[in-house]
Write a protein that holds these residues in place. Structure first.
Motif, short mmCIF file in Angstrom:
data_model
loop_
_atom_site.label_atom_id
_atom_site.label_comp_id
_atom_site.label_asym_id
_atom_site.label_seq_id
_atom_site.Cartn_x
_atom_site.Cartn_y
_atom_site.Cartn_z
N GLN A 113 1.74 2.92 -13.62
CA GLN A 113 3.05 3.08 -13.00
C GLN A 113 2.95 3.66 -11.57
N CYS A 114 2.06 3.03 -10.81
CA CYS A 114 1.91 3.42 -9.40
C CYS A 114 2.96 2.67 -8.58
N GLY A 122 -2.06 2.71 -3.91
CA GLY A 122 -2.85 2.51 -5.11
C GLY A 122 -4.00 1.54 -4.95
N ALA A 123 -3.86 0.55 -4.08
CA ALA A 123 -4.90 -0.48 -3.92
C ALA A 123 -5.00 -0.89 -2.46
N MET A 124 -6.23 -1.15 -2.02
CA MET A 124 -6.48 -1.60 -0.65
C MET A 124 -7.39 -2.83 -0.71
N ILE A 125 -6.96 -3.90 -0.05
CA ILE A 125 -7.71 -5.15 0.02
C ILE A 125 -8.10 -5.38 1.47
N ILE A 126 -9.40 -5.43 1.74
CA ILE A 126 -9.90 -5.58 3.12
C ILE A 126 -10.45 -6.99 3.29
N SER A 127 -10.00 -7.64 4.35
CA SER A 127 -10.42 -9.01 4.67
C SER A 127 -11.05 -9.04 6.07
N PRO A 128 -12.03 -9.90 6.31
CA PRO A 128 -12.68 -9.91 7.64
C PRO A 128 -11.82 -10.55 8.73
N THR A 129 -10.90 -11.44 8.39
CA THR A 129 -10.09 -12.13 9.40
C THR A 129 -8.61 -11.98 9.08
N ARG A 130 -7.79 -12.14 10.11
CA ARG A 130 -6.35 -12.03 9.93
C ARG A 130 -5.80 -13.19 9.10
N GLU A 131 -6.33 -14.38 9.34
CA GLU A 131 -5.83 -15.54 8.61
C GLU A 131 -6.07 -15.41 7.11
N LEU A 132 -7.24 -14.92 6.74
CA LEU A 132 -7.52 -14.73 5.32
C LEU A 132 -6.65 -13.63 4.73
N HIS A 148 7.74 -7.43 -10.58
CA HIS A 148 6.97 -6.27 -10.15
C HIS A 148 7.70 -5.53 -9.02
N LEU A 149 7.61 -4.21 -9.07
CA LEU A 149 8.34 -3.38 -8.11
C LEU A 149 7.42 -2.71 -7.10
N PHE A 150 6.21 -3.20 -6.96
CA PHE A 150 5.28 -2.60 -6.01
C PHE A 150 5.73 -2.90 -4.59
N ALA A 151 5.46 -1.96 -3.69
CA ALA A 151 5.69 -2.16 -2.26
C ALA A 151 4.36 -2.55 -1.63
N ALA A 152 4.26 -3.81 -1.21
CA ALA A 152 3.02 -4.33 -0.62
C ALA A 152 3.24 -4.60 0.85
N GLY A 153 2.18 -4.45 1.64
CA GLY A 153 2.28 -4.64 3.08
C GLY A 153 1.04 -5.31 3.65
N ALA A 167 6.15 1.91 7.96
CA ALA A 167 6.11 1.19 6.69
C ALA A 167 4.91 1.56 5.82
N LEU A 168 3.86 2.04 6.44
CA LEU A 168 2.61 2.28 5.71
C LEU A 168 2.75 3.41 4.69
N THR A 169 3.59 4.38 4.97
CA THR A 169 3.74 5.53 4.07
C THR A 169 4.45 5.15 2.78
N ARG A 170 5.13 3.99 2.73
CA ARG A 170 5.87 3.58 1.53
C ARG A 170 5.12 2.51 0.72
N MET A 171 3.92 2.13 1.11
CA MET A 171 3.22 1.02 0.47
C MET A 171 2.39 1.49 -0.72
N ASN A 172 2.38 0.63 -1.77
CA ASN A 172 1.50 0.84 -2.94
C ASN A 172 0.27 -0.06 -2.88
N ILE A 173 0.40 -1.25 -2.26
CA ILE A 173 -0.71 -2.18 -2.10
C ILE A 173 -0.74 -2.61 -0.64
N VAL A 174 -1.91 -2.57 -0.02
CA VAL A 174 -2.02 -2.95 1.38
C VAL A 174 -3.15 -3.97 1.53
N VAL A 175 -2.85 -5.04 2.25
CA VAL A 175 -3.84 -6.06 2.62
C VAL A 175 -4.10 -5.89 4.11
#
Length: 807
Positions: A113-114, A122-132, A148-153, A167-175
């Motif tokens: 219940q994050c 709660g989660a961070m996804i790192i990608s090498p390029t902006r398009e990906l 789902h009620l997660f705040a993703a950015g 916006a970053l302070t309200r995010m639960n998942i960030v790409v």
């Protein structure tokens, strides 16, 4: 009887009751889901998403996105990730690795219940390029939109830093991309990652490469150690140093295609063509001309090459839509280009390796690699843009003859099957002449070609695998000509090896001077006086070097003679006297010119020094004398129009008569002819009389013209008055006629005044009316000055006169 009144003042709200029931049902679902995950066996066979313990929200998102069956990497990675283990996932391109880590992220955060801004990141996804990163975020949005009620950015830059910070302070998942998220970690004070549960690195081998090594190390220092880490890529890294940097805890290595015969999809047909470097653009153009009804991605090694090839081919109009993608473009332009190419049915995209990893372009038919990739892993990622999700695709690689042996060895070691094909000579066309013409007409395109050449050579120079990329084996001059350039641009690192340059730069002055002296020759071979001079002057100054110059094209002969005399290498006999006598070495003065005692001194009669043997004379049109070219400075004068004008005489202004003969602007009459016509005073008097008669005749003509204009004007005025009288007669009789047609007469008078005013403006001041014109309402009413001396001047007077006439 009074009605029954209960103690409750407000009615019961059914919404609150339903919300409470829903909360209890969610708690029960979470307990059931958590228990199912604990009982899950990661090694048990799984075929569909229904066999996995997933929340109803995730199931609805998968069904809405039309995901039903699991791929090989998803069958093994998702159950293991749901148990919370660290994963190293390796699978072919286009095998569904994105869902393999997005589904565990949604489920693990859902069970804990994050949700909400209080829960933190709660989660961070790192990608090498902006398009990906954009592509991953779109898939995440599709999965999580059904409950789902997660705040993703999406944090990839391209926008203001302040907007992302809010916006970053309200995010639960960030790409995110490594550089941008590191900037927020170091600058955004409210960004807290202490509650981070999961870290995912997509295309991990590229992120852990040297390009992002420092950024990733700095990011990991901010993150908590107690987290779940997952790495996914088509070519996975197994280096212990990389795994230690990420603090992985007993990671599970999942490679579903490691035991397969090939590292690329089975439906991918791979070929290579031996194409010499100067013929690559010709082959590419011929390929595009013969493959217009297809979707093509063309990979080049640098962004400047992409720009040049795109601009050149765009001018030549191959008959297929062209796009280009490289890292120097703005984020909005890159997003627009990827969207256009994804939606296009037939198109050709020129791109760098920024489009080589992870991007899912639908229905790509061909992947063309014009420039050889840096290694086999890059090749695998490039060809992975086609033949995705069991579709068919084709890939072709252009290789220079010097690259064939080394590249084939690398591909064979990576289990990449590739076959050689040949280009049909009949269908190959040459565009060298067209490129030369375009570069000649468009300086900007020529500049892009020069930059493309330099960037390509630089990319060859910095390649690590020197067994494949041998810079001295490439015909760079012919390659520059194939780009339409007049010659190969000068590149610094081509002049000498970098190590040799560095060694020479760091060498001491004394060693450099000794090396130069050894090259000039040993001391025994030098003149004794020269040896004494070198011993006395240990260090040469700039003046010494200046007087040792041997450029005879700049220095005149007399300068060389003076230099020899000053150095003592020659005697007066070497210089020579004009009279042929030889002076002794003990003389104090040197005789330069000897004037004979008899006769007078005439400098023009003295013999002059002849021009040097190499001097030549150029005759310039319009110049009185030829230009003697005895130095480089004189030769440069031929390129300057301003300098050549000084050698020419001043121009003369000419006039042409009726017969077309040229004459001077002011020509003087012959003096004899002038005197034959009489004395000057008589000619002057006669000229004045003739001019007076001509002026008098002109005055008569002018007066007649003015008189005619006056007469015409008077007739025009009378005709206008006659027309006005006729119009007034045509109106009604009596008093009504006077007032009924007043407005029309006023307008006619106004138009007449306007017309006459334009005619009067062209006449002289004498013709202007002297009396003040009456107003429009005064013309049709007779003057009443005889009845009391009152004239109608205003509207009030006009109304009073009208009332009097009406009785």
């Amino acid at each position: 009887m009074a009605p029954d009144i209960s103690g409750r003042t407000r009615p019961t709200k059914p919404k609150k009751q339903a919300r409470g029931v829903k909360r209890k049902r969610n708690e029960v679902n979470l307990e059931t889901l958590q228990k199912a995950v604990e009982e899950l066996d990661p090694k048990a066979p799984v075929n569909s998403f229904d066999d996995l313990p997933l929340s109803q929200e995730t199931r609805d998102g998968l069904a809405a996105s039309h995901f039903k069956t699991l791929t090989d990497i998803q069958k093994k990675a998702i159950p293991t990730a749901l148990k919370g283990a660290d994963i190293l996932g390796a699978a072919r391109t286009g095998s569904g690795k994105t869902l393999a880590f997005l589904i565990p992220i949604l489920e693990n955060l859902y069970r804990t219940q994050c949700i909400g801004s209080d829960a933190g990141l709660g989660a961070m996804i790192i990608s090498p390029t902006r398009e990906l990163a954009i592509q991953i975020f779109e898939v995440l949005r599709q999965l999580g939109r059904k409950g789902h009620l997660f705040a993703a950015g999406l944090i990839i830059g391209g926008k203001g830093l302040r907007e992302e910070q809010d916006a970053l302070t309200r995010m639960n998942i960030v790409v995110c991309t490594p550089g941008r998220i590191l900037q927020h970690l170091s600058q955004t004070a409210a960004f807290n990652v202490d509650m981070l549960q999961m870290l995912v690195l997509d295309e991990a081998d590229r992120i852990l490469d040297m390009g992002f090594q420092r950024d990733v190390d700095a990011i990991v220092d901010y993150l908590p150690k107690d987290r779940q880490t997952m790495l996914f890529s088509a070519t996975q890294t197994k280096r212990v140093s990389d795994l230690a940097r990420l603090s992985l805890r007993d990671p599970e290595y999942i490679s579903v295609h490691e035991a397969s015969a090939t590292a690329t999809p089975k439906n991918l047909q791979q070929n290579y063509v031996i194409t010499p470097l100067p013929e690559k653009l010709d082959t590419l153009w011929s390929f595009i001309q013969n493959t217009k009804k297809a979707k093509i991605i063309v990979f080049l090694s640098s962004g400047k090459q992409v720009r040049f090839v795109f601009e050149a081919f765009r001018h030549m109009q191959p008959g297929i839509p062209l796009l280009h993608l490289h890292g120097r473009q703005k984020q909005t332009a890159r997003l627009e280009i990827t969207t256009k190419f994804s939606n296009a049915q037939h198109s050709c995209l020129f791109a760098t390796d920024v489009a080589a990893r992870g991007l899912d372009f639908p229905a790509v038919d061909w992947v063309v690699q014009v420039d050889c990739p840096e290694d086999a892993d890059t090749y695998i990622h490039r060809v992975g843009r086609t033949a995705r999700y069991e579709r068919e695709g084709r890939a072709v690689l252009f290789m220079d003859p010097s690259e064939e042996e080394g590249m084939l060895e690398r591909l064979e070691a990576k289990k990449v099957p590739i076959e050689r094909i040949n280009v049909r000579a009949k269908k190959q066309a040459s565009i060298k002449n067209q490129l030369q013409s375009m570069c000649f007409q468009d300086p900007q395109l020529k500049y892009l070609g020069q930059k493309a050449f330099a960037s390509y050579v630089r990319s060859l120079h910095v390649q690590k695998d020197k067994d494949i990329f041998k810079l001295d084996k490439y015909p760079l001059e012919k390659f520059a000509a194939s780009l339409g350039l007049p010659g190969a641009p000068k590149i610094k690192f081509l002049k000498a090896d970098a190590d040799e340059v560095k060694k020479r730069k760091n060498a001491s002055r004394q060693a450099a001077m000794s090396d130069s002296e050894s090259e000039e020759g040993s001391d025994e071979e030098k003149d004794p006086k020269q040896r004494a001079k070198d011993k006395k002057n240990g260090v040469r100054t700039k003046y010494d070097r200046m007087f040792e110059r041997q450029n005879q094209d700049i220095l005149a002969d007399h300068y060389a003679k003076i230099r020899h005399k000053d150095e003592g290498e020659g005697s007066d006999a070497d210089i020579g006297n004009l009279d042929g006598e030889q002076a002794s070495d003990d003389d104090l003065f040197d005789v330069k010119k000897r004037i004979p005692a008899e006769g007078t001194y005439n400098p023009d009669a003295m013999p002059q020094a002849s021009a040097p043997e190499y001097a030549k004379t150029v005759h310039i049109p319009g110049a009185k004398e030829g230009l003697v070219l005895d130095s480089k400075r004189r030769e440069k004068m031929l390129k300057s129009k301003k300098q050549l004008l000084k050698l020419k005489g001043q121009g003369q202004k000419l006039v042409f008569d009726e017969d077309g003969n040229a004459h001077q602007l002011y020509e003087l009459e012959d003096e004899n002819d002038f005197r034959a016509r009489g004395e000057a005073e008589d000619q002057r008097r006669k000229f004045l009389e003739e001019e007076a008669e001509r002026v008098a005749e002109a005055d008569v003509a002018d007066k007649a013209l003015v008189k005619e204009k006056r007469r015409a004007k008077k007739e025009k005025r009378k005709e206008r008055e006659r027309a006005e009288a006729e119009e007034s007669d045509e109106g009604d009789d009596g008093e009504g006629a006077m007032f009924g047609g007043d407005n029309n007469d006023a307008m006619a008078n106004f138009l007449a005044d306007a017309g006459s005013g334009s005619d009067d403006a062209s006449e002289s001041e004498e013709e202007q009316p002297k009396k003040k014109q009456k107003k429009w309402f005064q013309r049709d009413i007779p003057d009443r000055s005889d009845q009391g001396g009152r004239e109608i001047e205003t509207m009030d007077d006009l109304e009073a006169e009208a009332a009097r006439l009406l009785g």
